[in-house]
Design an enzyme around this catalytic site. Structure first.
Site, PDB file in Angstrom:
ATOM      1  N   GLY A  94      -7.878  -6.629  -0.788  1.00 33.83           N
ATOM      2  CA  GLY A  94      -8.942  -7.063  -1.705  1.00 33.83           C
ATOM      3  C   GLY A  94      -8.531  -8.316  -2.463  1.00 33.83           C
ATOM      4  O   GLY A  94      -7.375  -8.474  -2.855  1.00 33.83           O
ATOM      5  N   GLN A 121      -1.490 -11.620  -4.661  1.00 34.73           N
ATOM      6  CA  GLN A 121      -0.907 -10.691  -3.682  1.00 34.73           C
ATOM      7  C   GLN A 121      -1.322 -11.076  -2.256  1.00 34.73           C
ATOM      8  O   GLN A 121      -0.514 -11.032  -1.321  1.00 34.73           O
ATOM      9  CB  GLN A 121      -1.349  -9.257  -3.989  1.00 34.73           C
ATOM     10  CG  GLN A 121      -0.963  -8.264  -2.908  1.00 34.73           C
ATOM     11  CD  GLN A 121      -1.165  -6.825  -3.318  1.00 34.73           C
ATOM     12  OE1 GLN A 121      -0.308  -6.256  -3.982  1.00 34.73           O
ATOM     13  NE2 GLN A 121      -2.266  -6.218  -2.938  1.00 34.73           N
ATOM     14  N   ALA A 167      -5.685   6.710  -5.491  1.00 38.07           N
ATOM     15  CA  ALA A 167      -6.672   6.623  -6.590  1.00 38.07           C
ATOM     16  C   ALA A 167      -7.835   5.754  -6.116  1.00 38.07           C
ATOM     17  O   ALA A 167      -8.220   4.773  -6.760  1.00 38.07           O
ATOM     18  CB  ALA A 167      -6.033   6.092  -7.870  1.00 38.07           C
ATOM     19  N   GLY A 173     -13.840  -0.154  -4.275  1.00 39.80           N
ATOM     20  CA  GLY A 173     -13.150  -1.349  -3.783  1.00 39.80           C
ATOM     21  C   GLY A 173     -12.386  -1.017  -2.508  1.00 39.80           C
ATOM     22  O   GLY A 173     -12.520  -1.698  -1.478  1.00 39.80           O
ATOM     23  N   HIS A 174     -11.608   0.065  -2.554  1.00 40.50           N
ATOM     24  CA  HIS A 174     -10.866   0.493  -1.355  1.00 40.50           C
ATOM     25  C   HIS A 174     -11.833   0.848  -0.232  1.00 40.50           C
ATOM     26  O   HIS A 174     -11.604   0.531   0.928  1.00 40.50           O
ATOM     27  CB  HIS A 174     -10.019   1.734  -1.649  1.00 40.50           C
ATOM     28  CG  HIS A 174      -8.963   1.529  -2.690  1.00 40.50           C
ATOM     29  ND1 HIS A 174      -9.036   2.081  -3.941  1.00 40.50           N
ATOM     30  CD2 HIS A 174      -7.808   0.836  -2.654  1.00 40.50           C
ATOM     31  CE1 HIS A 174      -7.976   1.752  -4.640  1.00 40.50           C
ATOM     32  NE2 HIS A 174      -7.196   0.992  -3.884  1.00 40.50           N
TER      33      HIS A 174
HETATM   34  O1  PAF Z   1      -2.659  -3.562  -3.708  1.00 35.34           O
HETATM   35  C1  PAF Z   1      -2.052  -2.475  -3.602  1.00 35.34           C
HETATM   36  O2  PAF Z   1      -2.625  -1.398  -3.788  1.00 35.34           O
HETATM   37  C2  PAF Z   1      -0.581  -2.471  -3.278  1.00 35.34           C
HETATM   38  O3  PAF Z   1       0.069  -3.553  -3.862  1.00 35.34           O
HETATM   39  C3  PAF Z   1      -0.282  -2.428  -1.760  1.00 35.34           C
HETATM   40  C4  PAF Z   1      -0.775  -3.676  -1.067  1.00 35.34           C
HETATM   41  C5  PAF Z   1      -0.938  -1.197  -1.161  1.00 35.34           C
HETATM   42  C6  PAF Z   1       1.227  -2.327  -1.542  1.00 35.34           C
HETATM   43  O4  PAF Z   1       1.763  -1.197  -2.150  1.00 35.34           O
END
Ligand code: PAF
Length: 280
Positions: free
Chosen positions: A147, A153, A32, A36-37
């Site tokens: 990010g 995380q 998705a 940002g990605h």
């Molecule tokens: O941030 C995310 O999208 C997820 O937590 C990751 C780091 C891809 C792990 O599934």
């Protein structure tokens, strides 16, 4: 761009890259994809000869089956965006490919996962640890990109690489926002029109709160943010914590810490929105 969905082909591609002396960047995602990605992809392309983007909705990090079920999945569009961005390899494994048997590993992240998302979503960070450790083992990249919207995380993953003794450098990338300030997230697509319209209040409140440092104390700023956001009928704060940027533990006074960040999760209808702001 090569799309790979099994470990055997993945390892062969990695070995080929290594043989050719190419530096490798890894961008782990759950698909998705949004800007940002794509900002992570851009950063990874700048630093490395080839990049691998993984797309895998990792079931072990969802502590709520409804959330897993409704998580947006847009593979065709994701692949198109990655191709346009100049990505070299995409890894899109099935759940069986990643977890041929249950992963029973439990990671000890110390105090890092006892607060905020860790406290509110039991098992979530252990699941993140499981998938990221598997990805870093399969794709021993020079650098991996994450990010800063998911502030906790990133701290957990930095600890994870120490635990699993990975040589991959973790690169932190800035939050990308919509023009109205809402942090870009795959979950934004699930917001109703009314919730989407009101969601920018989260960032606006955090920004205003950051101007109070020096005038108000930590507790008063926390209360102000919570009241400000909760006064909007479409938003409900799950937590807002002002924390030390390294330990993630609550701070008492700004002057006792070098880096201080405010982390928030807000429920907007059925969607959890996460954001943060640097206070110091
Ligand atoms: O941030 C995310 O999208 C997820 O937590 C990751 C780091 C891809 C792990 O599934």
């Amino acid at each position: 761009m090569e799309v790979i969905n099994n470990k055997r082909e993945l390892v062969a591609s990695i070995n080929q890259c290594k043989k050719e002396g190419k530096s490798i960047g890894l961008v782990p995602t759950m698909g998705a994809l949004h800007e940002g990605h794509l900002s992570l992809v851009k950063e990874a392309l700048k630093d490395n000869d080839v990049i691998f983007v993984s797309i895998f909705v990792n079931p072990t990090q969802f502590n709520n089956s409804k959330d897993l079920e409704t998580y947006p999945r847009t593979l065709e569009n994701d692949l198109q965006l990655l191709k346009e961005a100049g990505c070299s390899y995409v890894f899109t494994p099935s759940v069986e490919e990643i977890y041929p048997e249950p992963d029973n590993r439990i990671f000890d992240f110390g105090y890092l996962d006892t607060v905020m998302e860790g406290a509110n979503r039991p098992g979530h960070f252990n699941g993140v640890g499981q998938i990221v450790s598997k990805l870093l083992t399969l794709i021993p990249a020079n650098k991996a990109y994450f990010g800063m919207k998911d502030f906790q995380q990133v701290a957990i993953i930095k600890q994870l690489v120490k635990i699993i003794k990975s040589d991959t450098e973790i690169v932190k990338c800035p939050i990308i926002r919509e023009s109205d300030g809402l942090a870009k997230s795959s979950r934004n697509a699930l917001l109703t029109i009314e919730h989407r319209k009101n969601a920018p209040i989260i960032h606006a409140s955090l920004k205003k709160a950051s101007t109070f440092v020096g005038d108000k104390n930590v507790k008063d700023i926390e209360e102000w943010v919570i009241n400000e956001i909760n006064s909007n009928q479409y938003l409900e704060v799950e937590y807002f914590k002002i924390i030390d940027e390294d330990t993630l533990q609550p701070v008492d006074k700004f002057e006792n810490h070098n880096g201080v960040v405010g982390c928030i999760t807000v429920q907007a209808g059925n969607v959890r929105l996460i954001d943060n702001i640097t206070f110091k």
